[in-house]
Scaffold this active site. Structure first.
Site, mmCIF file in Angstrom:
data_model
loop_
_atom_site.group_PDB
_atom_site.id
_atom_site.type_symbol
_atom_site.label_atom_id
_atom_site.label_comp_id
_atom_site.label_asym_id
_atom_site.label_seq_id
_atom_site.Cartn_x
_atom_site.Cartn_y
_atom_site.Cartn_z
ATOM 1 N N GLU A 196 9.173 20.206 22.507
ATOM 2 C CA GLU A 196 7.618 20.439 21.945
ATOM 3 C C GLU A 196 7.751 22.308 22.637
ATOM 4 O O GLU A 196 7.829 22.538 23.670
ATOM 5 C CB GLU A 196 6.528 19.841 23.032
ATOM 6 C CG GLU A 196 5.499 20.161 22.541
ATOM 7 C CD GLU A 196 4.502 19.184 23.448
ATOM 8 O OE1 GLU A 196 3.665 19.073 22.220
ATOM 9 O OE2 GLU A 196 4.210 19.166 24.112
ATOM 10 N N LYS A 240 -12.219 18.716 36.192
ATOM 11 C CA LYS A 240 -11.876 19.865 36.378
ATOM 12 C C LYS A 240 -10.990 20.048 35.032
ATOM 13 O O LYS A 240 -10.368 20.032 34.175
ATOM 14 C CB LYS A 240 -9.493 19.767 37.029
ATOM 15 C CG LYS A 240 -9.198 20.837 37.639
ATOM 16 C CD LYS A 240 -7.963 20.957 38.093
ATOM 17 C CE LYS A 240 -7.442 21.471 37.070
ATOM 18 N NZ LYS A 240 -6.893 22.998 36.709
ATOM 19 N N GLY A 254 -2.297 16.591 28.721
ATOM 20 C CA GLY A 254 -1.818 17.330 29.305
ATOM 21 C C GLY A 254 -0.178 17.076 28.974
ATOM 22 O O GLY A 254 0.352 16.387 27.757
ATOM 23 N N SER A 255 0.598 17.704 29.658
ATOM 24 C CA SER A 255 2.520 18.076 28.971
ATOM 25 C C SER A 255 2.837 16.290 29.508
ATOM 26 O O SER A 255 2.425 16.098 30.651
ATOM 27 C CB SER A 255 3.171 19.139 29.867
ATOM 28 O OG SER A 255 2.594 18.787 31.528
ATOM 29 N N THR A 256 3.632 16.086 29.153
ATOM 30 C CA THR A 256 4.568 14.606 29.394
ATOM 31 C C THR A 256 4.785 14.680 31.263
ATOM 32 O O THR A 256 5.455 13.839 31.720
ATOM 33 C CB THR A 256 6.092 14.648 28.695
ATOM 34 O OG1 THR A 256 4.593 14.278 27.419
ATOM 35 C CG2 THR A 256 6.330 13.453 28.789
ATOM 36 N N GLU A 257 5.683 16.133 31.164
ATOM 37 C CA GLU A 257 5.796 15.955 32.606
ATOM 38 C C GLU A 257 5.135 15.979 33.644
ATOM 39 O O GLU A 257 5.039 15.289 34.583
ATOM 40 C CB GLU A 257 6.958 17.281 32.437
ATOM 41 C CG GLU A 257 7.754 17.690 31.920
ATOM 42 C CD GLU A 257 7.863 18.212 30.176
ATOM 43 O OE1 GLU A 257 8.530 17.605 29.804
ATOM 44 O OE2 GLU A 257 6.590 18.233 30.113
ATOM 45 N N GLY A 265 1.711 14.521 33.644
ATOM 46 C CA GLY A 265 1.256 12.743 33.224
ATOM 47 C C GLY A 265 2.152 11.942 33.804
ATOM 48 O O GLY A 265 2.196 11.205 34.549
ATOM 49 N N GLU A 310 -3.257 11.021 27.554
ATOM 50 C CA GLU A 310 -2.677 11.950 26.264
ATOM 51 C C GLU A 310 -1.565 13.058 26.767
ATOM 52 O O GLU A 310 -2.135 13.917 26.666
ATOM 53 C CB GLU A 310 -4.140 12.145 25.576
ATOM 54 C CG GLU A 310 -3.461 12.870 24.060
ATOM 55 C CD GLU A 310 -4.291 13.809 23.760
ATOM 56 O OE1 GLU A 310 -2.853 14.920 23.291
ATOM 57 O OE2 GLU A 310 -4.702 14.690 23.323
ATOM 58 N N CYS A 361 -1.359 19.742 20.504
ATOM 59 C CA CYS A 361 -0.432 18.290 20.977
ATOM 60 C C CYS A 361 -0.050 17.449 19.645
ATOM 61 O O CYS A 361 1.201 17.141 20.418
ATOM 62 C CB CYS A 361 -0.984 17.163 21.674
ATOM 63 S SG CYS A 361 -2.770 17.280 21.218
#
Length: 786
Positions: free
Chosen positions: A397, A192, A244-247, A249, A266, A300
């Site tokens: 970030e 995706k 993508g973002s830590t949130e 993830g 990642e 990132c």
């Protein structure tokens, strides 16, 4: 203007790239793109479409299908059907398909580059000269691994269907990073792309058709976050690879908890760019340009925190401001432009809000004197000085062209500032003293460290983060492990002789009553009573009471983690030879008490304790042997540099042991983790914990540094939750029922710690796999040349 004036001023002139071929390609598809499933194009079941726009001018590029859960299901089914054949396809055949992909990308390189710039907003010179060549490199490189898989990864097989979710900042490059290794190892893919940037992935789907890739091997479904969630939650997916973002993830970690899906993440970063006083400042300034204004800072691993040694700070800032004044922001299709467009208004708004926050918190803002274009999403290069280490712009970030500068006095302070973040993705170090640079590189918590360089990438070098920047690696041989699994061989024992039942205890009817023995916890090198004040009975298989152990609780885990964290830096720095000697000493002292341990094991398990003691001794010897032999690599990246891939300890680890083989599991799992430089909080077998409480007496006499190896007995899942939720624990290994897997994986999302889940009984993993789980690879890029 005269020629003399032109030569003196060197003004920029527009150098536009023709967009017509890409626009013609969009027109050929009538501005609308379907889903690519089972080798064919199909309309979405939802009958919904969304628009993708050019962020540089807000003009519509195309309409793209919005995949529903039903569409995701069809794509997964297609991938599952294709897996049966693709996984059995010879490596040479897979290599030829990957080679064909690389060649097709090269043949259509300009089309890919222009389309990427239109959809993403990054400058054409970046897509043309960096992204697309690296995309081709990844497919070439992994074609080689497909060819070599059988000989170089014996005993490993593909996972199955891989769900891959990629971001909008490097749309085609992230596709290559994920699709190439997955296909090389024999997996099939449902990918995706990001909602903002789907077009190059759809062009890649056409390439898959053109080269005759078997239907269903690659499926590309477009859509928003709901599509990604459906892919993550689908029971037919064997692995999720997400960038993508830590949130997000963290949400994925919780959603996949207990499902058995393999996961690589990642995530975000707040990478330090460290400049020492002996650095070449002009080179460092150009490095900053590449670190934070490359791709508009939407990277990132962007070097968004500039750490400058105090004595050269003002000189560095002056050079940096002068260089910023010369940067050009504008039409990304202009080959003379340095900084393109921000991806979307929502991201531009986020950047503006965080910059305002920086001003409000007292940092000093500087931006160039010129204005950015008013049409489209643009933001000027921005420098903050006088930034406090705990300020929002130094911790969060921003994902934009914003640099926060801090100063330091000593290398030790530089390391502390560099590590003063929840992230750990990348770092840059600038110094003419290679000894200093390498010393600092090994201390910074980051998966990739560049010395006198920045943002260097290659397919041969793994990339991935520490801490809340995620886990897993992409690229290099270390990235292949994310897409394979060990072929299970069902042996009756772990290299042991069949166990005989029935060792008898020495006590006889005439014996004196035994002296009551209190098994305590072992924390910080000392025997301690459990905080709860409760004990737990331990029974033999025939129901006899054989002893009691303390019932550890949250406070005991807290104390054990504090002890392990205090010991971690010292143990990490202990020479590998010394670690090996301590492990050999452990084995020596265990051997002296072999009969005692054998009797205790037989009491608890009803099986041949002698065989397990011998297996445990062998496991400790194996761990000691690997302590100074588990070596890194020098990656053959095609640049003038030495790229060192160094396995490093993860840090503080919680290990919850399986039910059976209590001593062998302790020796193999904990011994291997200890050999790699980790410090441990071990929860022994819940059914046979007395072997572990006996083992701490061996630890006390074997020169194991206090706090390095801690033992807490008690209820496994209760202690597992506490360890998984603890923000100062870096990894948790859990052997237990599948419900416990879900508990640990979900609870670990707080600080994105690594988890490894194992069954509660049965064969233990082999040492190679344990060592890989006990380490994380740091890639240090060291350029050379006059």
């Amino acid at each position: 203007m005269t020629l003399t004036e032109i030569m003196e001023t060197l003004p920029y002139g527009p150098a536009p790239e023709a967009a017509k071929p890409a626009l013609d390609w969009l027109k050929a598809h009538k501005g609308r793109f379907q889903l690519f499933v089972a080798g064919k194009w199909r309309n979405p079941a939802s009958k919904e479409w969304f628009t993708t726009i050019n962020p540089a001018n807000a003009q519509k590029l195309a309409e793209v299908a919005q995949a529903s859960a039903a569409d995701v299901d069809e794509a997964v089914k297609a991938a599952r059907k294709a897996f049966a054949g693709w996984s059995q396809t010879k490596g040479h055949v897979r290599a030829r398909y990957l080679y064909a992909m690389a060649r097709q990308i090269q043949k259509h390189a300009r089309l890919f580059a222009v389309l990427e710039t239109l959809d993403n907003g990054k400058p054409i010179r970046e897509t043309r000269d960096i992204d697309i060549p690296l995309v081709a490199r990844h497919f070439y490189y992994h074609a080689g691994w497909a060819q070599l898989m059988e000989s170089e990864l014996p005993g490993y097989a593909p996972l199955g269907v891989v769900g891959q979710i990629i971001p909008w900042n490097f749309p085609l490059l992230m596709l290559a990073w994920k699709v190439a290794p997955a296909l090389a190892m024999g997996n099939t893919v449902v990918l995706k792309p990001a909602e903002f940037t789907p077009l190059t992935a759809l062009l890649f789907a056409e390439i898959c058709q053109n080269i005759g890739l078997p239907p269903g091997v690659v499926n590309i479904i477009t859509g928003d976050g709901k599509t990604g969630a459906a892919l993550v939650e689908h029971p037919g997916v064997d692995k999720i690879a997400f960038t993508g973002s830590t949130e997000v993830g963290r949400i994925i970690r919780k959603a996949t908890a207990g499902s058995g899906k393999k996961l690589s993440l990642e995530l975000g970063g707040k990478s330090p760019f460290v400049v020492f006083e002996d650095a070449d400042l002009d080179s460092a300034v150009e490095g900053v340009v590449d670190a934070i204004w490359f791709n508009q800072g939407q990277v990132c691993c962007a070097g968004s925190r500039l750490l400058v040694q105090e004595g050269i700070a003002e000189k560095m800032y002056a050079k940096l401001r002068a260089r910023m004044e010369k940067l050009r922001v504008g039409d990304p299709l202009d080959k003379a432009v340095d900084i393109g467009a921000i991806i979307a208004p929502v991201q531009l708004q986020k950047i503006q809000q965080l910059v305002q926050k920086g001003v409000e918190e007292g940092a000093k803002l500087w931006q160039p004197s010129w204005a950015v274009p008013t049409e489209g999403c643009f933001y000027p290069p921005t420098l903050f000085t006088e930034v406090a280490p705990a300020s929002t712009i130094a911790q969060e970030e921003i994902f934009g062209p914003v640099l926060a500068a801090l100063t330091f006095r000593t290398p030790e302070e530089a390391v502390r500032l560099a590590n003063n973040t929840r992230y750990g993705l990348a770092a840059s170090i600038w110094s003419e003293d290679i000894n200093l640079a390498l010393d600092v590189a090994t201390q910074i918590k980051a998966g990739t460290v560049w010395i006198n360089s920045t943002n260097l990438f290659d397919a041969a070098s793994g990339f991935g983060g520490y801490r809340e920047s995620g886990f897993g690696r992409e690229g290099g041989k270390e990235g292949l492990w994310e897409y394979v699994k060990k072929i299970e061989v069902h042996n009756t024992a772990q290299g042991q002789k069949p166990r005989a039942r029935g060792l008898t205890a020495r006590a006889s009817a005439e014996s004196l009553p035994p002296i009551d023995r209190t098994a305590k916890l072992f924390i910080g090198g000392k025997q301690v009573r459990p905080d709860s004040g409760y004990s737990k009975a331990v029974y033999a298989p025939d129901g006899r009471l054989v002893g009691e152990v303390g019932l550890g609780n949250r406070k005991d885990i807290r104390n054990a983690v504090e002890a392990a964290r205090s010991a971690q830096e010292g143990w990490r720095k202990t020479a590998a030879h010394s670690k090996a000697q301590i492990l050999y000493f452990l084995a020596e002292n265990l051997s002296e008490r072999a009969e005692e341990f054998a009797r205790r094991l037989s009491e608890q398990t009803g099986q041949d304790g002698g065989a397990e003691v011998e297996a445990a001794l062998e496991a400790l010897f194996t761990a000691a042997a690997w302590a100074d032999k588990y070596e890194g690599l020098v990656h053959p990246t095609p640049l003038r540099n030495v790229t060192l891939a160094i396995p490093e300890p993860i840090g503080v680890m919680g290990i919850l042991c399986p039910d059976d083989q209590p001593l062998l599991a302790l020796a193999r799992l904990a011994g291997s983790a200890l050999a790699m430089g980790n410090t441990l909080v071990v929860v022994p077998s819940p059914l046979a914990p007395l072997s572990a409480t006996d083992f701490y007496q061996v630890l006390e006499t074997s020169d194991v540094p206090a706090g390095t190896f801690n033992i807490v007995t008690g209820e496994r899942d209760e202690l597992a939750r506490t360890l998984a939720e603890h923000d100062d624990v870096d990894a948790v290994w859990y052997a237990g029922p599948q419900a416990g897997w879900a508990l640990v994986e979900k609870a670990s999302a707080g600080n994105m710690k690594r988890t490894w889940t194992l069954p509660s009984s049965g064969p233990l993993p082999d040492t190679e796999e344990i060592l890989r789980q006990a380490t994380q690879v740091k890639n240090i890029w060291v350029p050379y040349g006059a």
